[in-house]
Design an enzyme around this catalytic site. Sequence first.
Site, PDB file in Angstrom:
ATOM      1  CB  SER A 158      -0.990  -0.006   1.158  1.00  0.00           C
ATOM      2  OG  SER A 158      -0.390  -0.388   2.343  1.00  0.00           O
ATOM      3  CB  CYS A 242     -12.317  -7.320   5.239  1.00  0.00           C
ATOM      4  SG  CYS A 242     -11.560  -5.740   5.602  1.00  0.00           S
ATOM      5  CB  CYS A 335      -5.217  -8.721   9.532  1.00  0.00           C
ATOM      6  SG  CYS A 335      -6.937  -8.180   9.707  1.00  0.00           S
TER       7      CYS A 335
HETATM    8  N1  LIG Z   1      -5.513  -1.649   8.372  1.00  0.00           N
HETATM    9  C1  LIG Z   1      -5.548  -1.209   7.111  1.00  0.00           C
HETATM   10  N2  LIG Z   1      -5.672   0.121   6.878  1.00  0.00           N
HETATM   11  C2  LIG Z   1      -5.728   0.608   5.616  1.00  0.00           C
HETATM   12  N3  LIG Z   1      -5.657  -0.165   4.526  1.00  0.00           N
HETATM   13  C3  LIG Z   1      -5.541  -1.475   4.691  1.00  0.00           C
HETATM   14  C4  LIG Z   1      -5.466  -2.083   5.974  1.00  0.00           C
HETATM   15  N4  LIG Z   1      -5.329  -3.406   5.809  1.00  0.00           N
HETATM   16  C5  LIG Z   1      -5.315  -3.624   4.479  1.00  0.00           C
HETATM   17  N5  LIG Z   1      -5.443  -2.469   3.796  1.00  0.00           N
HETATM   18  C6  LIG Z   1      -5.500  -2.258   2.332  1.00  0.00           C
HETATM   19  O1  LIG Z   1      -5.863  -3.469   1.694  1.00  0.00           O
HETATM   20  C7  LIG Z   1      -4.796  -3.903   0.844  1.00  0.00           C
HETATM   21  C8  LIG Z   1      -4.689  -5.399   0.824  1.00  0.00           C
HETATM   22  O2  LIG Z   1      -4.585  -5.862   2.134  1.00  0.00           O
HETATM   23  P1  LIG Z   1      -3.752  -7.159   2.492  1.00  0.00           P
HETATM   24  O3  LIG Z   1      -4.100  -7.490   3.895  1.00  0.00           O
HETATM   25  O4  LIG Z   1      -3.952  -8.154   1.439  1.00  0.00           O
HETATM   26  O5  LIG Z   1      -2.298  -6.570   2.578  1.00  0.00           O
HETATM   27  P2  LIG Z   1      -0.973  -6.734   1.738  1.00  0.00           P
HETATM   28  O6  LIG Z   1      -1.216  -7.304   0.386  1.00  0.00           O
HETATM   29  O7  LIG Z   1       0.004  -7.392   2.604  1.00  0.00           O
HETATM   30  O8  LIG Z   1      -0.629  -5.192   1.531  1.00  0.00           O
HETATM   31  P3  LIG Z   1       0.369  -4.287   2.362  1.00  0.00           P
HETATM   32  O9  LIG Z   1       1.764  -4.715   1.965  1.00  0.00           O
HETATM   33  O10 LIG Z   1       0.014  -2.918   1.925  1.00  0.00           O
HETATM   34  O11 LIG Z   1       0.068  -4.557   3.826  1.00  0.00           O
HETATM   35  C9  LIG Z   1      -3.562  -3.195   1.379  1.00  0.00           C
HETATM   36  O12 LIG Z   1      -2.568  -3.066   0.395  1.00  0.00           O
HETATM   37  C10 LIG Z   1      -4.137  -1.866   1.792  1.00  0.00           C
HETATM   38  O13 LIG Z   1      -4.333  -1.007   0.699  1.00  0.00           O
END
Ligand SMILES: Nc1ncnc2c1ncn2[C@@H]1O[C@H](COP(=O)(O)OP(=O)(O)OP(=O)(O)O)[C@@H](O)[C@H]1O
Length: 492
Positions: A158, A242, A335
């Site tokens: 993100s 979610c 998470c």
């Molecule tokens: N607590 C949070 N606050 C804001 N945005 C979130 C949060 N958790 C997830 N996201 C959004 O949802 C996307 C996908 O979430 P995921 O849990 O799959 O994380 P990810 O692919 O590991 O991404 P990142 O490396 O950004 O954590 C994230 O990239 C982010 O844009």
Amino acid sequence: MAERYAPEVLDHLVRPRNVGEIEANSGVGESGDTACGDVARFTVRIGDGLRLEEVRYRVYGCAACIACGSALAELAEGRDLVSAAAITKDDLLEALGGPLPPGKEHAVTLVLDALHKAFEDGWTRDYDALLADGGYVAPGSGSGKKTVVAAMSGGVDSAVTALLLREAGYNVVACTFRLHDAEPGSRSCCSPDTVLFARDTAHRMGLPHFTLNLKELFGRRVMRDFVGSYAKGSTPNPCVACNAHVKFHAAAYLADRLGYEKVATGHYARVGEGPSLARPEDETKDQTYVLWPMPKELLARTVFPLGEHRKTEVRAIAERNGLAVAYTPESQDICFIPSGNYRDFVGRKVEAAPGEIVAADGTVLGRHAGVANFTVGQRRGLGVSAKTPLYVREVRPETRQVVVGGREDLRTTEILVGATNWFLGVQEAAFVQIRYNGSAVACKVAATEREGVYRVVFEEPVYGVAPGQSAVFYTHDLDRVVGGGRVLRKES
Ligand SMILES: Nc1ncnc2c1ncn2[C@@H]1O[C@H](COP(=O)(O)OP(=O)(O)OP(=O)(O)O)[C@@H](O)[C@H]1O
């Protein structure tokens, strides 16, 4: 590092600005605690055009904290909210005449956090619409400006998303969601440290940052459903829930409040024509499977910049741009269960009621402590010995029976799917995927006499399909998501 306080600090101590508390405020934020000795409290009043009409602070703590509170209140008052949300630690130190003496740097973090918590409180007071059952789906402001709210979890994906959007000429506002009370010491996306880290990352990129407290919404729509599903003998997917009810709605809520047009996340997916959801460039990171329930109106205003990139490039971009997130580990599956032990998590929330483990003909093979410990396809932990491996075939919560059988009993050639969401016409569905990391199988989909329920016939058998799992449909070239739904129990 300065050895003593700059004259600007002393000036704030002698003539503190904006001390006090606003009675009729739009938000209150507090940071620190009496145990560590420093507490900062900010109250803000937000007026028309999201202007910060008044900012007041109170600090109980050291001289550095008092001066920082005074300087921050003065810096923020009169700005519009987005510009105040972009005030960095360095901006504050500059207003204070440079770095603070060693050991005093925490004061900057403390007061900034208190101000941001006041903003967070302000957003939270006002989102009944977001908490409403149908969720929040606005048509999109379409102001014509390139504006986007980027959801930032504190991870590399993100962060790079926000960076790419900024480079593409968007006005970007970053936002982090507090989704649950992270387990102490965990590196979960929702621990207080992670929120601070995400804010810091945004600020280092020159981006404003907001935090939204979504614990109630996430608890209701994701965690309760997760626990409840196991108790009902079905297999939940919290990321799907979610995406269906929380993340995109919250980002769109904030975008609408700010008058911003788009929302973005760091998911690996693309927005195709229709709009429809399309597979990303990096097939090893494809997240389309968990995005199927996104309301189409929200997909229409969503940008997935990472859809065009491979993960290795994303890390390289982060590294090139000196982002501290470049080396963060991949996030865990669920998470809110950082240990990964979801049986234990569910076990703590559901009162266990023992029952029987039976064969398909009803023969009792053993006993179990509660149906929540079982899911279709499970082989381990059955507590029943047999000559050939046994698997869970079915979970019957109403009789508390767990039905087991051989691998061939898991063979499934047909399912019913409900609670569907379609991006394209159902007739375009040519393949179906039942698991996140599974492969898609060719299928035929037909409507049933029950509204919104479809019969899906696989062209080759799939083993161990559990009710509650997502069935995601793809076009004949496997590139676009046609829609998705939840696998229903056979008798439902
Ligand atoms: N607590 C949070 N606050 C804001 N945005 C979130 C949060 N958790 C997830 N996201 C959004 O949802 C996307 C996908 O979430 P995921 O849990 O799959 O994380 P990810 O692919 O590991 O991404 P990142 O490396 O950004 O954590 C994230 O990239 C982010 O844009």
